[in-house]
Scaffold this motif. Structure first.
Motif, mmCIF file in Angstrom:
data_model
loop_
_atom_site.group_PDB
_atom_site.id
_atom_site.type_symbol
_atom_site.label_atom_id
_atom_site.label_comp_id
_atom_site.label_asym_id
_atom_site.label_seq_id
_atom_site.Cartn_x
_atom_site.Cartn_y
_atom_site.Cartn_z
ATOM 1 N N TYR A 1 18.809 -0.413 33.804
ATOM 2 C CA TYR A 1 19.721 -1.383 33.194
ATOM 3 C C TYR A 1 21.097 -1.266 33.859
ATOM 4 C CZ TYR A 1 16.176 -1.548 29.490
ATOM 5 O OH TYR A 1 15.008 -1.673 28.783
ATOM 6 N N PRO A 2 21.318 -1.988 34.933
ATOM 7 C CA PRO A 2 22.607 -1.882 35.632
ATOM 8 C C PRO A 2 23.750 -2.447 34.793
ATOM 9 C CG PRO A 2 21.321 -3.698 36.517
ATOM 10 C CD PRO A 2 20.411 -2.959 35.571
ATOM 11 N N LEU A 3 24.955 -1.988 35.090
ATOM 12 C CA LEU A 3 26.130 -2.521 34.410
ATOM 13 C C LEU A 3 26.320 -3.990 34.781
ATOM 14 C CD1 LEU A 3 28.601 0.454 34.936
ATOM 15 C CD2 LEU A 3 27.474 -0.199 32.795
ATOM 16 N N ARG B 1 23.638 -0.529 24.754
ATOM 17 C CA ARG B 1 23.954 -1.125 26.054
ATOM 18 C C ARG B 1 23.991 -0.022 27.109
ATOM 19 N NH1 ARG B 1 28.736 -3.312 27.087
ATOM 20 N NH2 ARG B 1 30.020 -2.776 25.280
ATOM 21 N N SER B 2 23.751 -0.393 28.362
ATOM 22 C CA SER B 2 23.749 0.629 29.402
ATOM 23 C C SER B 2 25.142 1.205 29.627
ATOM 24 C CB SER B 2 23.189 0.062 30.712
ATOM 25 O OG SER B 2 23.917 -1.064 31.145
ATOM 26 N N SER B 3 26.198 0.475 29.262
ATOM 27 C CA SER B 3 27.542 1.039 29.381
ATOM 28 C C SER B 3 27.709 2.258 28.484
ATOM 29 C CB SER B 3 28.604 -0.013 29.050
ATOM 30 O OG SER B 3 28.388 -0.548 27.764
ATOM 31 N N GLU B 4 27.023 2.279 27.345
ATOM 32 C CA GLU B 4 27.045 3.481 26.507
ATOM 33 C C GLU B 4 26.371 4.639 27.228
ATOM 34 O OE1 GLU B 4 25.480 5.270 22.203
ATOM 35 O OE2 GLU B 4 25.057 3.179 22.729
ATOM 36 N N MET B 5 25.244 4.362 27.862
ATOM 37 C CA MET B 5 24.544 5.411 28.592
ATOM 38 C C MET B 5 25.421 5.922 29.745
ATOM 39 S SD MET B 5 21.755 5.598 26.875
ATOM 40 C CE MET B 5 22.508 4.951 25.366
ATOM 41 N N TYR B 6 26.107 5.006 30.412
ATOM 42 C CA TYR B 6 26.994 5.363 31.525
ATOM 43 C C TYR B 6 28.093 6.312 31.046
ATOM 44 C CZ TYR B 6 29.922 4.668 35.691
ATOM 45 O OH TYR B 6 30.659 4.861 36.829
ATOM 46 N N ASN C 1 28.112 -7.407 35.813
ATOM 47 C CA ASN C 1 29.307 -7.818 36.540
ATOM 48 C C ASN C 1 30.175 -8.674 35.619
ATOM 49 O OD1 ASN C 1 28.382 -10.546 36.603
ATOM 50 N ND2 ASN C 1 27.318 -10.198 38.548
ATOM 51 N N ARG C 2 31.291 -9.163 36.114
ATOM 52 C CA ARG C 2 32.246 -9.856 35.247
ATOM 53 C C ARG C 2 31.639 -11.106 34.605
ATOM 54 N NH1 ARG C 2 37.737 -8.905 35.820
ATOM 55 N NH2 ARG C 2 38.247 -11.131 35.896
ATOM 56 N N THR C 3 30.916 -11.883 35.379
ATOM 57 C CA THR C 3 30.284 -13.084 34.826
ATOM 58 C C THR C 3 29.221 -12.714 33.806
ATOM 59 O OG1 THR C 3 30.692 -14.338 36.855
ATOM 60 C CG2 THR C 3 28.964 -15.142 35.384
ATOM 61 N N GLN C 4 28.392 -11.745 34.137
ATOM 62 C CA GLN C 4 27.331 -11.324 33.229
ATOM 63 C C GLN C 4 27.895 -10.725 31.944
ATOM 64 O OE1 GLN C 4 25.527 -8.681 36.049
ATOM 65 N NE2 GLN C 4 23.957 -10.159 36.685
ATOM 66 N N TYR C 5 29.015 -10.020 32.064
ATOM 67 C CA TYR C 5 29.626 -9.408 30.889
ATOM 68 C C TYR C 5 30.065 -10.484 29.893
ATOM 69 C CZ TYR C 5 32.285 -5.850 28.302
ATOM 70 O OH TYR C 5 32.750 -4.985 27.340
ATOM 71 N N ILE D 1 34.136 -2.423 38.317
ATOM 72 C CA ILE D 1 33.217 -3.507 37.950
ATOM 73 C C ILE D 1 33.868 -4.436 36.934
ATOM 74 C CG2 ILE D 1 31.028 -4.016 36.792
ATOM 75 C CD1 ILE D 1 29.959 -1.378 37.968
ATOM 76 N N ARG D 2 34.549 -3.864 35.945
ATOM 77 C CA ARG D 2 35.167 -4.690 34.900
ATOM 78 C C ARG D 2 36.363 -5.483 35.435
ATOM 79 N NH1 ARG D 2 30.747 -4.059 32.888
ATOM 80 N NH2 ARG D 2 30.305 -2.706 31.104
ATOM 81 N N PHE D 3 37.093 -4.937 36.420
ATOM 82 C CA PHE D 3 38.223 -5.638 37.014
ATOM 83 C C PHE D 3 37.794 -6.552 38.159
ATOM 84 C CE2 PHE D 3 40.491 -2.597 34.581
ATOM 85 C CZ PHE D 3 41.825 -2.972 34.511
ATOM 86 N N GLY D 4 36.652 -6.280 38.753
ATOM 87 C CA GLY D 4 36.219 -7.057 39.914
ATOM 88 C C GLY D 4 37.021 -6.734 41.154
#
Length: 495
Positions: free
Chosen positions: A244-246, A368-373, A248-252, A399-402
């Motif tokens: 489960y990759p993090l 969410r995978s961000s929790e795992m990260y 990207n900005r659009t996907q977020y 990733i969050r800032f792009g």
């Protein structure tokens, strides 16, 4: 059959059945018991559908909104929270104490009846046998999740197996049972036994709206992190990050508009005209419905707004700013010197915009995978790999800032844990994590709930709550003592 999980008729019927069974102790002639309600595999499936209907994160979001530093009063506040969360007023009679207790045991009651009834159901052929196993696997996983949710609110120390936990209920109790609390160790043992059974019985490896093997792994990772078993937590979390990759900005952005599932391991799906398609009760932890309704009556009618101390952590270049902060917000460039702060600085929550046809109604993101990260980052800090933790936090921010962001530097563990706690505060804002995160990481980070001085001045809010304050553990509720008076001897400290 799984596609029917959110049909209102099934959930409503089984919710009524379970709730009435829990509330009424009269043995009536013709009463529907589990051996009558469940006579075949199809009815077990319907029972599982009913059990799913008991799970919701709205109250968890409301707990963090009310009792931490996520919010301040909104422009449409009519008194919501002023005598409770705003001043950290929490006692055995509070709605929070009774809500999480009664709802937690309602969940367990529903699941235990389903599991008990399954012993009486004989499948017709191999296909039904496999379906029955899958139903049981999901039920065991849901029971483990329900127990951990309860434990997370009522134990004083996640890491102490000898500390008092919750009442262990892995059976259908009678009205005459007067049960006392078990230790954390006993509850963790039950949870692990249930997750082991679940992993062996569940058919799906991954499924965002049904319990799957990946749900089991994610829950195990979260529990291990709470217990500070970081070797286990990091291994499990890493296995999920590979799948489960993090986003990207659009996907977020699409994820929180319910238009994409990138990095979602499991969520509670919410549909138009479903049982959660309603306005919850004005920000209280006692009510449920639209998850966005925790802070809003409707579009642009906030009774809670983003707390300034949280807002100040979010960079406008960060996609999380776009998701958390509603674009209608009014941001004062010099809020500390605003003439009328209440109207010059209006920071409206935008994380739950709603679905087409209903504002504020959104899916509840559980794992969410961000929790795992960030669990992996937590593990690195614990073993004093501060450089590795800093590199990982930078990678998430990139990733969050792009765009490339500065590499942070931490001189000691406390500083690194504080940075992690702040990162979690932004990443999981209004997702129900903040209260528990302070409880489990606050002392290590030397950080409690801290509200901005302007919010304190303008709204009469308590300024802070220390991370070791007893109010980061809920009291056992008065409603339980009425039927189980001996439990008073096991009340949590401070209450």
């Amino acid at each position: 059959m799984k596609n029917n999980i959110y049909k209102l008729v099934f959930i409503a019927v089984f919710a009524i059945f379970y709730s009435c069974e829990n509330a009424v102790d009269i043995e009536q002639v013709g009463r529907v018991t589990e051996d009558v309600a469940f006579t075949n595999v199809s009815e077990l499936q319907d029972g599982l559908i009913g059990a799913y209907g008991f799970f919701d994160l709205t109250r968890e979001v409301a707990m963090a909104v009310n009792y931490t530093d996520e919010t301040a009063e909104g422009t449409d506040n009519g008194g919501q929270g002023r005598t409770t969360g705003a001043i950290f007023n929490l006692n055995a009679g509070s709605a929070a104490a009774s809500t999480f207790w009664t709802n937690g045991y309602d969940r367990l009651n529903a699941i235990n009846r389903l599991i008990t009834a399954a012993d009486l159901v004989t499948p017709d052929g191999s296909a039904e046998a496999a379906q029955k196993n899958d139903i049981l696997g999901q039920a065991y996983a849901l029971r483990a999740y329900a127990n951990f949710q309860l434990l997370s609110y009522y134990t004083t120390d996640y890491t102490d197996d000898n500390a008092l936990g919750i009442i262990k209920v892995d059976f259908v109790p009678s009205i005459a049972d007067k049960l006392l609390r078990s230790t954390n160790g006993e509850i963790y043992t039950l949870i692990e036994e249930d997750l082991t059974k679940a992993a062996s019985l569940i058919q799906d490896q991954s499924n965002t709206i049904f319990v799957s093997k990946d749900f089991v792994t994610a829950l195990r990772a979260r529990i291990a992190a709470y217990r500070q078993d970081y070797t286990t937590a990091e291994t499990l979390a890493s296995s999920l990050m590979a799948k489960y990759p993090l986003a990207n900005r659009t996907q977020y952005r699409l994820m929180f508009a319910d238009q994409g599932n990138t990095e979602i391991i499991f969520k509670l799906q919410r549909d138009l005209n479903g049982i959660y398609d309603n306005q919850p009760g004005s920000g209280t932890v006692a009510a449920t419905g639209w998850i966005g309704g925790v802070t809003m009556f409707g579009a642009n009618t906030p009774y809670f707004e983003i707390g300034r101390s949280l807002f100040n952590l979010i960079d406008p270049a960060d996609i999380r700013y776009d998701v958390i902060v509603d674009p209608v917000s009014i941001v004062s460039p010099d809020y500390m010197n605003a003439v009328d702060y209440k109207v010059e600085d209006v920071l409206q929550v935008g994380k739950y915009p709603g679905k087409p046809g209903q504002v504020l109604l959104n899916d509840n993101k559980v794992f969410r995978s961000s929790e795992m990260y960030l669990i992996i980052v937590e593990a690195k800090i614990d073993r004093n790999d501060l450089t590795g933790a800093a590199q990982d936090i930078k990678a998430l921010r990139d990733i969050r800032f792009g765009a490339a962001t500065p590499l942070p530097s931490y001189s000691n563990k406390q500083e690194a844990f504080a940075a992690l706690l702040n990162e979690r505060r932004v990443e999981f804002a209004f997702e129900g994590h903040r209260w528990k995160d302070i409880k489990r990481l606050g002392v290590r980070a030397n950080q409690g709930a801290v509200r901005d001085p302007k919010d304190v001045e303008a709204f009469g809010m308590a300024a802070s709550l220390a991370p070791d304050d007893y109010r980061f553990t809920l009291p056992l509720p008065l409603v339980e003592f009425n039927g189980n008076p001996e439990l008073r001897t096991q009340q949590n400290p401070g209450y």
